[in-house]
Motif scaffolding. Sequence first.
Motif, PDB file in Angstrom:
ATOM      1  N   ASP A  76     -72.309  13.611  -6.178  1.00 31.92           N
ATOM      2  CA  ASP A  76     -73.098  14.020  -7.336  1.00 31.92           C
ATOM      3  C   ASP A  76     -72.282  13.694  -8.586  1.00 31.92           C
ATOM      4  OD1 ASP A  76     -74.352  15.309  -9.455  1.00 31.92           O
ATOM      5  OD2 ASP A  76     -74.325  17.291  -8.525  1.00 31.92           O
ATOM      6  N   VAL A  77     -72.766  12.774  -9.393  1.00 33.43           N
ATOM      7  CA  VAL A  77     -72.040  12.341 -10.590  1.00 33.43           C
ATOM      8  C   VAL A  77     -72.673  12.870 -11.873  1.00 33.43           C
ATOM      9  CG1 VAL A  77     -71.082  10.270  -9.499  1.00 33.43           C
ATOM     10  CG2 VAL A  77     -73.281  10.128 -10.704  1.00 33.43           C
ATOM     11  N   SER A  78     -73.490  13.911 -11.761  1.00 31.58           N
ATOM     12  CA  SER A  78     -74.128  14.454 -12.963  1.00 31.58           C
ATOM     13  C   SER A  78     -73.093  15.018 -13.937  1.00 31.58           C
ATOM     14  CB  SER A  78     -75.168  15.515 -12.594  1.00 31.58           C
ATOM     15  OG  SER A  78     -74.565  16.593 -11.894  1.00 31.58           O
ATOM     16  N   GLY A  79     -71.893  15.305 -13.461  1.00 30.58           N
ATOM     17  CA  GLY A  79     -70.825  15.799 -14.323  1.00 30.58           C
ATOM     18  C   GLY A  79     -69.889  14.724 -14.838  1.00 30.58           C
ATOM     19  N   VAL A  80     -70.204  13.475 -14.577  1.00 28.82           N
ATOM     20  CA  VAL A  80     -69.375  12.377 -15.077  1.00 28.82           C
ATOM     21  C   VAL A  80     -69.983  11.883 -16.385  1.00 28.82           C
ATOM     22  CG1 VAL A  80     -68.483  10.058 -14.638  1.00 28.82           C
ATOM     23  CG2 VAL A  80     -68.665  11.699 -12.753  1.00 28.82           C
ATOM     24  N   ARG A  81     -69.163  11.825 -17.401  1.00 29.60           N
ATOM     25  CA  ARG A  81     -69.621  11.403 -18.713  1.00 29.60           C
ATOM     26  C   ARG A  81     -69.088  10.017 -19.056  1.00 29.60           C
ATOM     27  NH1 ARG A  81     -72.630  14.722 -17.571  1.00 29.60           N
ATOM     28  NH2 ARG A  81     -73.037  16.687 -18.609  1.00 29.60           N
ATOM     29  N   GLU A  82     -69.958   9.226 -19.697  1.00 30.04           N
ATOM     30  CA  GLU A  82     -69.549   7.931 -20.219  1.00 30.04           C
ATOM     31  C   GLU A  82     -69.025   8.155 -21.635  1.00 30.04           C
ATOM     32  OE1 GLU A  82     -72.118   4.467 -21.858  1.00 30.04           O
ATOM     33  OE2 GLU A  82     -71.936   4.159 -19.689  1.00 30.04           O
ATOM     34  N   ILE A  83     -67.790   7.747 -21.863  1.00 23.29           N
ATOM     35  CA  ILE A  83     -67.153   7.946 -23.153  1.00 23.29           C
ATOM     36  C   ILE A  83     -67.276   6.644 -23.948  1.00 23.29           C
ATOM     37  CG2 ILE A  83     -65.053   8.618 -24.366  1.00 23.29           C
ATOM     38  CD1 ILE A  83     -66.238  10.800 -22.484  1.00 23.29           C
ATOM     39  N   HIS A  84     -67.979   6.715 -25.060  1.00 22.87           N
ATOM     40  CA  HIS A  84     -68.202   5.526 -25.878  1.00 22.87           C
ATOM     41  C   HIS A  84     -66.920   5.099 -26.586  1.00 22.87           C
ATOM     42  CE1 HIS A  84     -72.422   5.553 -25.004  1.00 22.87           C
ATOM     43  NE2 HIS A  84     -72.444   6.851 -25.247  1.00 22.87           N
ATOM     44  N   ASP A  85     -66.773   3.809 -26.736  1.00 28.36           N
ATOM     45  CA  ASP A  85     -65.624   3.199 -27.401  1.00 28.36           C
ATOM     46  C   ASP A  85     -64.311   3.452 -26.673  1.00 28.36           C
ATOM     47  OD1 ASP A  85     -67.248   2.124 -29.425  1.00 28.36           O
ATOM     48  OD2 ASP A  85     -67.152   4.016 -30.546  1.00 28.36           O
ATOM     49  N   MET A  86     -64.393   3.701 -25.376  1.00 26.89           N
ATOM     50  CA  MET A  86     -63.189   3.834 -24.555  1.00 26.89           C
ATOM     51  C   MET A  86     -63.365   3.007 -23.294  1.00 26.89           C
ATOM     52  SD  MET A  86     -61.811   7.744 -24.687  1.00 26.89           S
ATOM     53  CE  MET A  86     -60.137   7.268 -24.278  1.00 26.89           C
ATOM     54  N   ALA A  87     -62.268   2.492 -22.804  1.00 29.05           N
ATOM     55  CA  ALA A  87     -62.279   1.763 -21.536  1.00 29.05           C
ATOM     56  C   ALA A  87     -62.126   2.750 -20.382  1.00 29.05           C
ATOM     57  CB  ALA A  87     -61.132   0.757 -21.498  1.00 29.05           C
ATOM     58  N   SER A  88     -62.650   2.393 -19.249  1.00 31.66           N
ATOM     59  CA  SER A  88     -62.445   3.189 -18.044  1.00 31.66           C
ATOM     60  C   SER A  88     -60.980   3.148 -17.644  1.00 31.66           C
ATOM     61  CB  SER A  88     -63.294   2.638 -16.893  1.00 31.66           C
ATOM     62  OG  SER A  88     -64.667   2.771 -17.185  1.00 31.66           O
ATOM     63  N   GLY A  89     -60.562   4.138 -16.873  1.00 33.29           N
ATOM     64  CA  GLY A  89     -59.208   4.133 -16.345  1.00 33.29           C
ATOM     65  C   GLY A  89     -59.003   2.957 -15.409  1.00 33.29           C
ATOM     66  N   VAL A  90     -57.796   2.421 -15.419  1.00 29.84           N
ATOM     67  CA  VAL A  90     -57.455   1.269 -14.583  1.00 29.84           C
ATOM     68  C   VAL A  90     -56.095   1.510 -13.946  1.00 29.84           C
ATOM     69  CG1 VAL A  90     -56.888  -1.199 -14.607  1.00 29.84           C
ATOM     70  CG2 VAL A  90     -58.760  -0.351 -16.014  1.00 29.84           C
ATOM     71  N   ALA A  91     -55.986   1.148 -12.680  1.00 27.87           N
ATOM     72  CA  ALA A  91     -54.687   1.147 -12.012  1.00 27.87           C
ATOM     73  C   ALA A  91     -54.406  -0.287 -11.589  1.00 27.87           C
ATOM     74  CB  ALA A  91     -54.691   2.076 -10.804  1.00 27.87           C
ATOM     75  N   SER A  92     -53.309  -0.822 -12.070  1.00 26.74           N
ATOM     76  CA  SER A  92     -52.867  -2.166 -11.681  1.00 26.74           C
ATOM     77  C   SER A  92     -51.855  -1.982 -10.550  1.00 26.74           C
ATOM     78  CB  SER A  92     -52.226  -2.872 -12.876  1.00 26.74           C
ATOM     79  OG  SER A  92     -51.720  -4.121 -12.484  1.00 26.74           O
ATOM     80  N   ILE A  93     -52.238  -2.424  -9.364  1.00 23.91           N
ATOM     81  CA  ILE A  93     -51.434  -2.193  -8.166  1.00 23.91           C
ATOM     82  C   ILE A  93     -50.931  -3.531  -7.654  1.00 23.91           C
ATOM     83  CG2 ILE A  93     -51.418  -1.217  -5.845  1.00 23.91           C
ATOM     84  CD1 ILE A  93     -53.913   0.448  -6.785  1.00 23.91           C
ATOM     85  N   HIS A  94     -49.625  -3.696  -7.645  1.00 28.28           N
ATOM     86  CA  HIS A  94     -49.006  -4.923  -7.147  1.00 28.28           C
ATOM     87  C   HIS A  94     -48.412  -4.646  -5.781  1.00 28.28           C
ATOM     88  CE1 HIS A  94     -48.446  -5.959 -11.645  1.00 28.28           C
ATOM     89  NE2 HIS A  94     -49.667  -6.188 -11.230  1.00 28.28           N
ATOM     90  N   VAL A  95     -48.792  -5.458  -4.801  1.00 30.77           N
ATOM     91  CA  VAL A  95     -48.373  -5.251  -3.421  1.00 30.77           C
ATOM     92  C   VAL A  95     -47.613  -6.480  -2.940  1.00 30.77           C
ATOM     93  CG1 VAL A  95     -49.152  -4.796  -1.065  1.00 30.77           C
ATOM     94  CG2 VAL A  95     -50.424  -3.842  -3.004  1.00 30.77           C
ATOM     95  N   ALA A  96     -46.401  -6.239  -2.415  1.00 30.51           N
ATOM     96  CA  ALA A  96     -45.587  -7.315  -1.830  1.00 30.51           C
ATOM     97  C   ALA A  96     -44.617  -6.699  -0.832  1.00 30.51           C
ATOM     98  CB  ALA A  96     -44.810  -8.062  -2.906  1.00 30.51           C
ATOM     99  N   ASN A  97     -44.414  -7.379   0.257  1.00 26.13           N
ATOM    100  CA  ASN A  97     -43.411  -6.965   1.247  1.00 26.13           C
ATOM    101  C   ASN A  97     -43.575  -5.521   1.687  1.00 26.13           C
ATOM    102  OD1 ASN A  97     -42.195  -9.540   0.982  1.00 26.13           O
ATOM    103  ND2 ASN A  97     -41.083  -8.825  -0.820  1.00 26.13           N
TER     104      ASN A  97
END
Length: 172
Positions: A76-97
Motif C-alpha cells: 500500500d503506497v498511499s502514504g508515499v508522497r512525490e516531492i516536487h523539485d527533488m530527485a528520488s533517493g539513489v544508491a550507487s552500488i559497485h560490485v567486484a571480487n
Amino acid sequence: MVIGSINMDIVVEMDRYPVTGETVSRRRVSYLPGGKGANQAVACARLGADVSLIGAVGDDSFGAKLLEGLVAEGVDVSGVREIHDMASGVASIHVANDDNSIVVVRGANDALKPALIDACHSFQEIDILMLQLEIPIETVLYAARKAKTYGKKVLLNLYKRKGRQSCMVRRD
C-alpha cells in the motif's frame, strides 16, 4: 507499517575496482528498486502481510518506476508522497571480487518529516512499525515514540557499518 527510504539501486558489476584516477569498463549495470524501507515493505508483503509504506520519492522517472514496483509487490503506497523539485533517493552500488561499496544519495528521503507521517496514516490501525536509519533521525524518533503511545511494537533495523553486523532490535 513501514516508514522508510525508497531508492533506485544502480548496481555496477566490474571485474575489479579502479584505482584513483583510473577508468575501468563495467561488466554490467542494473537498475533495481531498493532502499531499506521499501525492501522491508516488499519482504512483509511477500510473506503475506498487509503492509503500508510511508516514504517519499522524487518527481523524476525513478520515482514513478519505484512506486510502480511497490504496487506490483502488493504494498500500500498511499502514504508515499512525490516531492516536487527533488530527485528520488539513489544508491550507487559497485560490485567486484565478491565485495561491494555503496554511495547513497538520500534525495527525497530527506523530505520524510514528522508532519508527513501525521498526514499519511493512523497508528491506531497498525500492529507493528518497522523503521530504519536511511531517513532523518528526527522522523525515526518521532514515529517510534508515536507508535509506542498507541502500544504498538516497534522494530528498528540498524544498517551495517564497517565492522558491524546488521540486526533487528525490538525495545518495549
